[in-house]
Scaffold this motif. Sequence first.
Motif, short mmCIF file in Angstrom:
data_model
loop_
_atom_site.label_atom_id
_atom_site.label_comp_id
_atom_site.label_asym_id
_atom_site.label_seq_id
_atom_site.Cartn_x
_atom_site.Cartn_y
_atom_site.Cartn_z
N TYR A 92 0.86 -1.19 0.00
CA TYR A 92 0.00 0.00 0.00
C TYR A 92 0.90 1.24 0.00
O TYR A 92 1.65 1.46 0.95
CB TYR A 92 -0.88 -0.02 1.26
CG TYR A 92 -1.84 1.15 1.36
CD1 TYR A 92 -3.04 1.16 0.65
CD2 TYR A 92 -1.54 2.24 2.17
CE1 TYR A 92 -3.91 2.23 0.75
CE2 TYR A 92 -2.42 3.32 2.27
CZ TYR A 92 -3.60 3.30 1.56
OH TYR A 92 -4.47 4.35 1.66
N PRO A 93 0.86 2.06 -1.09
CA PRO A 93 1.76 3.21 -1.14
C PRO A 93 1.19 4.42 -0.40
O PRO A 93 0.00 4.68 -0.47
CB PRO A 93 1.84 3.52 -2.64
CG PRO A 93 0.53 3.06 -3.19
CD PRO A 93 0.05 1.93 -2.31
N SER A 95 2.45 8.68 0.23
CA SER A 95 3.48 9.66 -0.09
C SER A 95 3.97 10.33 1.18
O SER A 95 5.14 10.24 1.54
CB SER A 95 2.94 10.70 -1.08
OG SER A 95 2.77 10.10 -2.34
N THR A 96 3.06 11.03 1.87
CA THR A 96 3.44 11.59 3.17
C THR A 96 2.54 11.05 4.28
O THR A 96 2.78 11.33 5.46
CB THR A 96 3.40 13.14 3.14
OG1 THR A 96 2.22 13.57 2.46
CG2 THR A 96 4.61 13.70 2.41
N GLY A 97 1.49 10.32 3.91
CA GLY A 97 0.67 9.62 4.90
C GLY A 97 -0.17 10.53 5.79
O GLY A 97 -0.55 10.16 6.89
N LYS A 98 -0.51 11.71 5.26
CA LYS A 98 -1.30 12.66 6.07
C LYS A 98 -2.77 12.65 5.63
O LYS A 98 -3.42 13.69 5.64
CB LYS A 98 -0.72 14.08 5.93
CG LYS A 98 0.75 14.22 6.27
CD LYS A 98 0.97 14.16 7.77
CE LYS A 98 2.35 14.61 8.21
NZ LYS A 98 3.47 13.87 7.64
N ASN A 99 -3.25 11.50 5.26
CA ASN A 99 -4.63 11.41 4.76
C ASN A 99 -5.60 11.44 5.94
O ASN A 99 -6.44 10.55 6.13
CB ASN A 99 -4.79 10.12 3.94
CG ASN A 99 -5.85 10.25 2.88
OD1 ASN A 99 -6.37 11.34 2.65
ND2 ASN A 99 -6.19 9.15 2.25
N THR A 137 6.71 12.45 -5.88
CA THR A 137 5.50 12.29 -5.06
C THR A 137 5.68 12.63 -3.58
O THR A 137 4.71 12.88 -2.88
CB THR A 137 4.93 10.86 -5.25
OG1 THR A 137 3.63 10.82 -4.71
CG2 THR A 137 5.82 9.80 -4.62
N GLY A 161 -6.16 23.06 2.46
CA GLY A 161 -6.64 23.36 3.81
C GLY A 161 -6.04 22.40 4.82
O GLY A 161 -6.22 22.54 6.02
N SER A 162 -5.33 21.39 4.32
CA SER A 162 -4.71 20.40 5.21
C SER A 162 -3.32 20.89 5.61
O SER A 162 -2.96 22.05 5.39
CB SER A 162 -4.64 19.06 4.49
OG SER A 162 -4.12 18.08 5.34
N SER A 167 1.42 15.79 0.75
CA SER A 167 2.04 15.66 -0.57
C SER A 167 1.17 16.29 -1.66
O SER A 167 -0.03 16.02 -1.74
CB SER A 167 2.24 14.17 -0.87
OG SER A 167 2.25 13.93 -2.25
N ALA A 170 0.07 13.28 -3.98
CA ALA A 170 -0.95 12.39 -3.38
C ALA A 170 -2.28 13.11 -3.29
O ALA A 170 -3.34 12.53 -3.55
CB ALA A 170 -0.50 11.93 -1.99
N ASN A 171 -2.25 14.39 -2.95
CA ASN A 171 -3.50 15.14 -2.84
C ASN A 171 -4.18 15.23 -4.20
O ASN A 171 -5.40 15.08 -4.31
CB ASN A 171 -3.23 16.52 -2.25
CG ASN A 171 -4.53 17.26 -1.97
OD1 ASN A 171 -5.04 17.93 -2.86
ND2 ASN A 171 -5.06 17.12 -0.78
N GLY A 176 -8.02 15.76 -4.44
CA GLY A 176 -8.20 16.74 -3.37
C GLY A 176 -8.57 18.09 -3.95
O GLY A 176 -8.39 18.34 -5.14
N HIS A 177 -9.08 18.94 -3.10
CA HIS A 177 -9.47 20.27 -3.57
C HIS A 177 -8.71 21.33 -2.78
O HIS A 177 -8.33 21.12 -1.64
CB HIS A 177 -10.98 20.48 -3.45
CG HIS A 177 -11.48 20.24 -2.05
ND1 HIS A 177 -11.45 21.20 -1.07
CD2 HIS A 177 -11.98 19.12 -1.48
CE1 HIS A 177 -11.94 20.69 0.05
NE2 HIS A 177 -12.26 19.42 -0.16
N VAL A 238 2.39 6.30 -8.61
CA VAL A 238 2.81 7.49 -9.37
C VAL A 238 4.09 8.01 -8.71
O VAL A 238 4.10 8.32 -7.52
CB VAL A 238 1.70 8.55 -9.37
CG1 VAL A 238 2.17 9.82 -10.07
CG2 VAL A 238 0.44 8.00 -10.03
#
Length: 368
Positions: A92-93, A95-99, A137, A161-162, A167, A170-171, A176-177, A238
């Motif tokens: 499971y990839p 990028s920065t894991g801030k989801n 990425t 806004g995060s 990343s 990743a966003n 993401g918006h 990616v």
Amino acid sequence: MISGRDSEIREGSDLGAAVPKMASVADLPQALAAWRQALGPAHVLTDETALAVARTATFPTTQRVPAIIRPANRSEIQECMRIANASRTPVYPVSTGKNWGYGSRVPARDSCVIMDLSRLNRILDYDENLAYVRVETGVTFRQLFDFLTQKQSNLMMSVTGSTPDSSVVANALERGHGTGPYGDRFAHTCNLEVVLPTGECLTTGLGRFPDAAAASVSRWGVGPHLDGLFSQSNLGIVTSMTIWLSPKPGYLQVCFLGINDPCRLTELLDALRVLRSQELLRWPLHVWNDLKMLSLARQYPWKESGGRTPLSPQLRECIRDDYLWGSAWTGSVGLCAASKEQGQAERCAIERILGSKVDKLVFFDGVE
Ligand SMILES: Cc1cc2nc3c(=O)[nH]c(=O)nc-3n(C[C@H](O)[C@H](O)[C@H](O)COP(=O)(O)OP(=O)(O)OC[C@H]3O[C@@H](n4cnc5c(N)ncnc54)[C@H](O)[C@@H]3O)c2cc1C
């Protein structure tokens, strides 16, 4: 991320048959040994402290994470995927894991090895005139902002806004918006370099032709458009993409609006639709209810509510008065214009159309 062989779906076959066999205990040590050889032992983590963090989201999770692998470049990713394939280990990839709010870095299913891509953090290309930047990425919003500042660029990225430590790639892949004219982030990207589950690599759009001059400014290339396959999917990793940047506006305003009675929402949305179709609202617009707005402004009022959930209608109204001018629904949008004159003329037009549809309409001047 599932190996190509295992995830193959044949026409007419039942989808359940495509679910891969998970790594067995016997397969994993073999994969770990091969990854340690490929990446160096420091980049294959199995210590409980790191794994506990990787299993932690903003809500309880049950997924087990056997290891974290940290490749540094495309060829290491390719090698990692070949090893994963050979040992039938799901990957499971992140990028920065801030989801945050959507699972952080916790894999969507049990027993996946996390591939942490944060070491791929180079800015590969930048063109002020053609208004793009190409990033790996692991590049964060903060890193890109610092880069553009250091270049004294007249361009801006769309703002998240995060956290600034998330990343950009990743966003975008998560669709993401953000704020800014290119707030629909994935719509303003192209030329994706992708490692497939087999370890093969492809580039989308014109990027597949060596030295194609238009690869970073043309989305479509020739033939079928593949980019969407790699957005909100597990069909590839990616490694880098081109992100389009917009010119900084000559004059910036921010508009806040609010309605007290939720029954007015329909006519408000109709008016906003008119403004959008007239291109007076060009940036993404948010219209949020009071609970969403309050969750940005403060923590849950444990004290005032005596520890009770959900919020009582009375307390909700009270907090709404304190924080949101009493608005049940609140909207916000940035207004960009080439000049102050243009900005003020557009503001008058917006006031004319929205004035009778809202209880609050406030404009803040930004930079000129
Ligand atoms: C207060 C708050 C505000 C937020 N505001 C926003 C906002 O304004 N806009 C917004 O969009 N989100 C927002 N978020 C949600 C989230 O924090 C962001 O979307 C954040 O960018 C996602 O984390 P990340 O960039 O570290 O991606 P990651 O966690 O690294 O990855 C996100 C997903 O993409 C996949 N992925 C990552 N990299 C790759 C890759 N290279 N190849 C293939 N797949 C990959 C991962 O498997 C994962 O499913 C907010 C969250 C909070 C808590």
